[in-house]
Design a protein around this motif. Sequence first.
Motif, short mmCIF file in Angstrom:
data_model
loop_
_atom_site.label_atom_id
_atom_site.label_comp_id
_atom_site.label_asym_id
_atom_site.label_seq_id
_atom_site.Cartn_x
_atom_site.Cartn_y
_atom_site.Cartn_z
N LEU A 8 0.82 -1.20 0.00
CA LEU A 8 0.00 0.00 0.00
C LEU A 8 0.86 1.25 0.00
O LEU A 8 0.45 2.29 -0.47
CB LEU A 8 -0.94 -0.01 1.21
CG LEU A 8 -1.92 -1.18 1.25
CD1 LEU A 8 -2.76 -1.13 2.50
CD2 LEU A 8 -2.80 -1.18 0.01
N LYS A 9 2.07 1.10 0.51
CA LYS A 9 2.98 2.25 0.54
C LYS A 9 3.79 2.27 -0.77
O LYS A 9 4.44 1.29 -1.10
CB LYS A 9 3.93 2.09 1.72
CG LYS A 9 4.90 3.23 1.89
CD LYS A 9 5.83 2.97 3.07
CE LYS A 9 6.93 4.01 3.11
NZ LYS A 9 7.93 3.68 4.13
N PRO A 10 3.73 3.38 -1.49
CA PRO A 10 4.50 3.45 -2.74
C PRO A 10 6.00 3.35 -2.48
O PRO A 10 6.49 3.73 -1.41
CB PRO A 10 4.14 4.83 -3.29
CG PRO A 10 2.88 5.22 -2.60
CD PRO A 10 2.94 4.58 -1.25
N VAL A 11 6.71 2.82 -3.46
CA VAL A 11 8.17 2.68 -3.37
C VAL A 11 8.80 3.72 -4.30
O VAL A 11 8.41 3.82 -5.46
CB VAL A 11 8.61 1.26 -3.77
CG1 VAL A 11 10.13 1.15 -3.79
CG2 VAL A 11 8.02 0.23 -2.81
N PRO A 12 9.78 4.49 -3.81
CA PRO A 12 10.46 5.45 -4.69
C PRO A 12 11.13 4.74 -5.87
O PRO A 12 11.79 3.72 -5.69
CB PRO A 12 11.51 6.10 -3.78
CG PRO A 12 11.00 5.87 -2.39
CD PRO A 12 10.28 4.56 -2.43
N ILE A 13 10.92 5.29 -7.08
CA ILE A 13 11.53 4.68 -8.28
C ILE A 13 13.05 4.66 -8.14
O ILE A 13 13.71 3.73 -8.59
CB ILE A 13 11.10 5.44 -9.55
CG1 ILE A 13 9.58 5.34 -9.72
CG2 ILE A 13 11.82 4.90 -10.78
CD1 ILE A 13 9.02 6.14 -10.88
N ALA A 14 13.60 5.68 -7.48
CA ALA A 14 15.06 5.76 -7.31
C ALA A 14 15.61 4.59 -6.49
O ALA A 14 16.80 4.28 -6.55
CB ALA A 14 15.45 7.08 -6.66
N GLU A 15 14.73 3.93 -5.72
CA GLU A 15 15.18 2.80 -4.89
C GLU A 15 14.94 1.44 -5.55
O GLU A 15 15.39 0.41 -5.04
CB GLU A 15 14.47 2.84 -3.53
CG GLU A 15 14.90 4.01 -2.66
CD GLU A 15 14.16 4.07 -1.34
OE1 GLU A 15 13.48 3.07 -1.00
OE2 GLU A 15 14.23 5.12 -0.67
N LEU A 16 14.22 1.42 -6.66
CA LEU A 16 13.97 0.17 -7.37
C LEU A 16 15.25 -0.33 -8.04
O LEU A 16 16.03 0.46 -8.56
CB LEU A 16 12.88 0.36 -8.44
CG LEU A 16 11.48 0.68 -7.95
CD1 LEU A 16 10.57 0.96 -9.14
CD2 LEU A 16 10.91 -0.44 -7.10
N ARG A 17 15.44 -1.64 -8.02
CA ARG A 17 16.64 -2.23 -8.64
C ARG A 17 16.25 -3.02 -9.88
O ARG A 17 15.31 -3.82 -9.83
CB ARG A 17 17.35 -3.13 -7.63
CG ARG A 17 17.85 -2.35 -6.43
CD ARG A 17 19.01 -3.02 -5.77
NE ARG A 17 19.64 -2.14 -4.80
CZ ARG A 17 20.83 -2.33 -4.29
NH1 ARG A 17 21.55 -3.39 -4.65
NH2 ARG A 17 21.35 -1.49 -3.42
N PRO A 18 16.96 -2.83 -10.98
CA PRO A 18 16.65 -3.57 -12.21
C PRO A 18 17.08 -5.03 -12.12
O PRO A 18 17.89 -5.41 -11.26
CB PRO A 18 17.49 -2.85 -13.28
CG PRO A 18 18.01 -1.59 -12.63
CD PRO A 18 18.04 -1.86 -11.17
N THR A 19 16.52 -5.85 -13.02
CA THR A 19 16.99 -7.22 -13.18
C THR A 19 17.45 -7.45 -14.62
O THR A 19 17.54 -8.57 -15.09
CB THR A 19 15.87 -8.24 -12.84
OG1 THR A 19 14.71 -7.93 -13.62
CG2 THR A 19 15.53 -8.21 -11.36
N GLN A 20 17.74 -6.35 -15.30
CA GLN A 20 18.29 -6.42 -16.65
C GLN A 20 19.28 -5.28 -16.84
O GLN A 20 19.37 -4.38 -16.01
CB GLN A 20 17.17 -6.36 -17.70
CG GLN A 20 16.36 -5.08 -17.69
CD GLN A 20 15.06 -5.20 -18.49
OE1 GLN A 20 14.31 -6.17 -18.33
NE2 GLN A 20 14.78 -4.23 -19.35
N MET A 21 20.04 -5.37 -17.91
CA MET A 21 21.12 -4.41 -18.16
C MET A 21 20.66 -3.19 -18.96
O MET A 21 21.19 -2.10 -18.81
CB MET A 21 22.25 -5.08 -18.97
CG MET A 21 22.90 -6.26 -18.29
SD MET A 21 24.00 -5.74 -16.97
CE MET A 21 25.25 -4.83 -17.88
N THR A 22 19.69 -3.41 -19.84
CA THR A 22 19.37 -2.39 -20.84
C THR A 22 17.86 -2.16 -20.96
O THR A 22 17.05 -2.97 -20.52
CB THR A 22 19.88 -2.81 -22.24
OG1 THR A 22 19.16 -3.99 -22.66
CG2 THR A 22 21.37 -3.11 -22.22
N VAL A 23 17.54 -1.05 -21.60
CA VAL A 23 16.20 -0.80 -22.13
C VAL A 23 16.40 -0.17 -23.51
O VAL A 23 17.51 0.20 -23.88
CB VAL A 23 15.38 0.19 -21.24
CG1 VAL A 23 14.90 -0.47 -19.97
CG2 VAL A 23 16.18 1.45 -20.94
#
Length: 205
Positions: A8-23
């Motif tokens: 329910l509590k939003p997570v800051p995008i800056a704290e999200l970790r990727p599981t891939q190298m590229t977009v």
Amino acid sequence: MAPREPLLKPVPIAELRPTQMTVGYREVAEKRRRWREHDAEKKAAFLGSHMIPVLLGPKKHHYVIDHHHLSRALHEEGVESVLVTVVADLHKLSKDAFWTVADHKSWVHPYDASGVRVSFSDIPKKISALADDPYRSLAGELRRAGGFAKDTTPFSEFLWADFLRRKIKPKIIADDFSAALERAMRFAKSPEAGYLPGWCGPVEG
């Protein structure tokens, strides 16, 4: 925490970790353009209905397993937080065990912008640090143009990107994206692409 229970509590995008190298940066730019077309009410509704699927990993970091392009686009548009849904709680695992499980479950795609597999430690720790793979943008545009169907296979667009990487020179994508897309469409309809997820078969006639 039960699987797929939204936080329910939003997570800051800056704290999200990727599981891939590229977009694909072109893909990100397209998502940014669409976001800007929404009014404030639509933006709020969009954020409320689009939850980012994550793994809860070591030290309770949130590892994104889908929607990397959307997360990057929202971050670049100044959106600070998103709602997430935890697909699996793996926070008690060691880092090595976490990546092994993620790899076996096809929750990680450790391939660089040249399509070469790298170490898990090379995966960026921030969404903002994801590198550009122009072939991922080409694959995304090819799918939207009907070159192949959306498929549930994990990282299916990266499989198409890798196929196109072996067929089309980077200079063509950089200099004339439309021409690159035309070539990609021809390759996509060839029997050679038949092993790829979402293949729609050769053109009749």
